[in-house]
Scaffold this active site. Structure first.
Site, PDB file in Angstrom:
ATOM      1  N   GLY A 224       0.758  -1.240   0.000  1.00 33.44           N
ATOM      2  CA  GLY A 224       0.000   0.000   0.000  1.00 33.44           C
ATOM      3  C   GLY A 224       0.788   1.290   0.000  1.00 33.44           C
ATOM      4  CG  ASP A 225       3.272   4.488   1.701  1.00 35.14           C
ATOM      5  OD1 ASP A 225       3.256   5.160   0.657  1.00 35.14           O
ATOM      6  OD2 ASP A 225       3.599   4.960   2.802  1.00 35.14           O
ATOM      7  CG  LEU A 226       5.671  -1.117  -2.320  1.00 38.22           C
ATOM      8  CD1 LEU A 226       5.574  -2.199  -3.387  1.00 38.22           C
ATOM      9  CD2 LEU A 226       6.820  -1.430  -1.353  1.00 38.22           C
ATOM     10  CG  ASN A 227       6.850   6.300  -0.110  1.00 31.44           C
ATOM     11  OD1 ASN A 227       8.055   6.278   0.123  1.00 31.44           O
ATOM     12  ND2 ASN A 227       5.949   6.458   0.859  1.00 31.44           N
ATOM     13  CG  ASN A 230       7.909   3.850   2.740  1.00 30.05           C
ATOM     14  OD1 ASN A 230       8.573   4.429   3.589  1.00 30.05           O
ATOM     15  ND2 ASN A 230       6.584   3.920   2.692  1.00 30.05           N
TER      16      ASN A 230
END
Length: 372
Positions: A224-227, A230
């Protein structure tokens, strides 16, 4: 980058321990003496990089979860067990150092002040590497990030089992990509300008074209948050002109929830665009990597443009809203906004058909040539 399991994206729940209080927490809860400590930037939790006085000068991240999410121990348990599972499966994920009582986490009072809130505390292994945001991402690492996104979701969805996993059904979770329409109630934070107009356009098109098709997308567990902050990488070659990168760390599982495979690739594409000098070229490389593990269906591909746009809208609107609550953290909260608005506006100026054509042609080229 999350807060809350309902549709309140942020309330004033962020921990505010100083370094001395954090060091005392590590000693009291985990039985380790801190020799060095420094604060790390974070969205609405509080993180510290610590070294402890032990053989090999071991390094950890002390993660103090915001008071709202700390009231959901099953959710934090699921996130932590998922990290442990992925590590055991060979992914570069952090694992928890157990408390003195042998637990993976502990609910603790945040400091000595009267009325201090309770926060869930974990001590996670420190992962070395450079955030993708700090490198000039090339096609090779974009492809690898696409593969990673698909591989993480696939193994979690097919093999991860734990009683707490049911807590990942977070129906009104503001960061779940299915919930772009919930942004209506936070759009006030943008004021009245051209940015707001394009976000309103995204939300309306999302309601009309994506929501009716959600049931046809394949369901899974999303990181949900592979930015770009991260995902950590290191360089595995000596060539400065064309470095070959490998992923050395996956951070921050606090946005995990049940979603759809296509959500993860859309989220990865959006965040990889942020620092790129040629943002519209990014999607094809990430998509090719993702589809080398999990080819998308025609309906999933057809929603990709609006899903990427929807994630831009989520990130930009929620950041603007949260910066009103935490003005002292505005610089970190609005990292994405520095280029995000420009990229979202460009996507809509160029148009869905042209952007998709570029993405899909780039991805198609990989069927004849896979990167080393």
């Amino acid at each position: 980058m999350s807060s809350g399991n309902d549709c309140q994206p942020q309330t004033l729940t962020k921990p505010a321990l100083d370094e001395g209080e954090a060091a005392e927490l590590v000693d009291r809860v985990f039985g380790l003496k801190v020799s060095w400590i420094r604060s790390l930037p974070s969205y609405d939790d509080q993180n510290f990089h610590v070294r402890v006085s032990a053989e090999g000068a071991e390094e950890y991240v002390l993660k103090i979860t915001n008071s709202e999410d700390s009231q959901e121990p099953d959710l934090i348990e699921a996130q932590t067990r998922a990290m442990m599972f992925l590590s055991a499966e060979g992914f570069p994920s952090a694992t928890p150092y157990l408390t003195k009582d042998g637990n993976i986490m502990s609910l603790e009072s945040g400091g000595t002040r009267p009325g201090s809130k309770k926060y869930m505390v974990r001590l996670l292994t420190y992962l070395p590497g450079t955030p993708v945001a700090k490198i000039a991402a090339n096609a090779q690492i974009l492809y690898e990030i696409g593969r990673l996104a698909a591989s993480v979701d696939k193994v979690l969805s097919q093999k991860f089992q734990h009683p707490s996993v049911k807590s990942l059904h977070r129906g009104q979770f503001i960061w779940n990509l299915a919930n772009v329409p919930l942004l209506d109630q936070y759009i006030y934070a943008l004021g009245q300008n051209k940015h707001r107009a394009v976000v309103e356009q995204v939300i309306e098109q999302f309601k009309g074209k994506v929501i009716p098709k959600l049931s046809s997308f394949r369901a899974c567990i999303n990181h949900g948050d592979l930015n770009d902050h991260n995902i950590l990488v290191d360089s595995s070659s000596a060539s400065l002109e064309n470095p070959q990168y490998r992923v050395s760390g996956i951070l921050d599982f606090s946005d995990m929830s049940y979603g759809c495979y296509v959500f993860e690739v859309a989220i990865a594409i959006m965040y990889m665009m942020i620092e790129s000098s040629d943002p519209l070229s990014v999607g094809g490389h990430v998509l090719a990597g993702f589809e080398s593990v999990l080819p998308l269906t025609a309906e999933e591909r057809g929603a990709l443009f609006l899903l990427v746009s929807g994630r831009f809208a989520q990130s930009l609107v929620i950041a603007a809203h949260t910066a009103l609550l935490y003005p002292e953290n505005k610089e970190y909260l609005t990292i994405t906004a520095k280029t995000g608005w420009k990229h979202l506006m460009t996507m809509f100026e160029v148009g869905q058909e042209a952007v998709e054509k570029r993405w899909f042609e780039t991805a198609q080229a990989y069927t004849h040539h896979t990167p080393a």
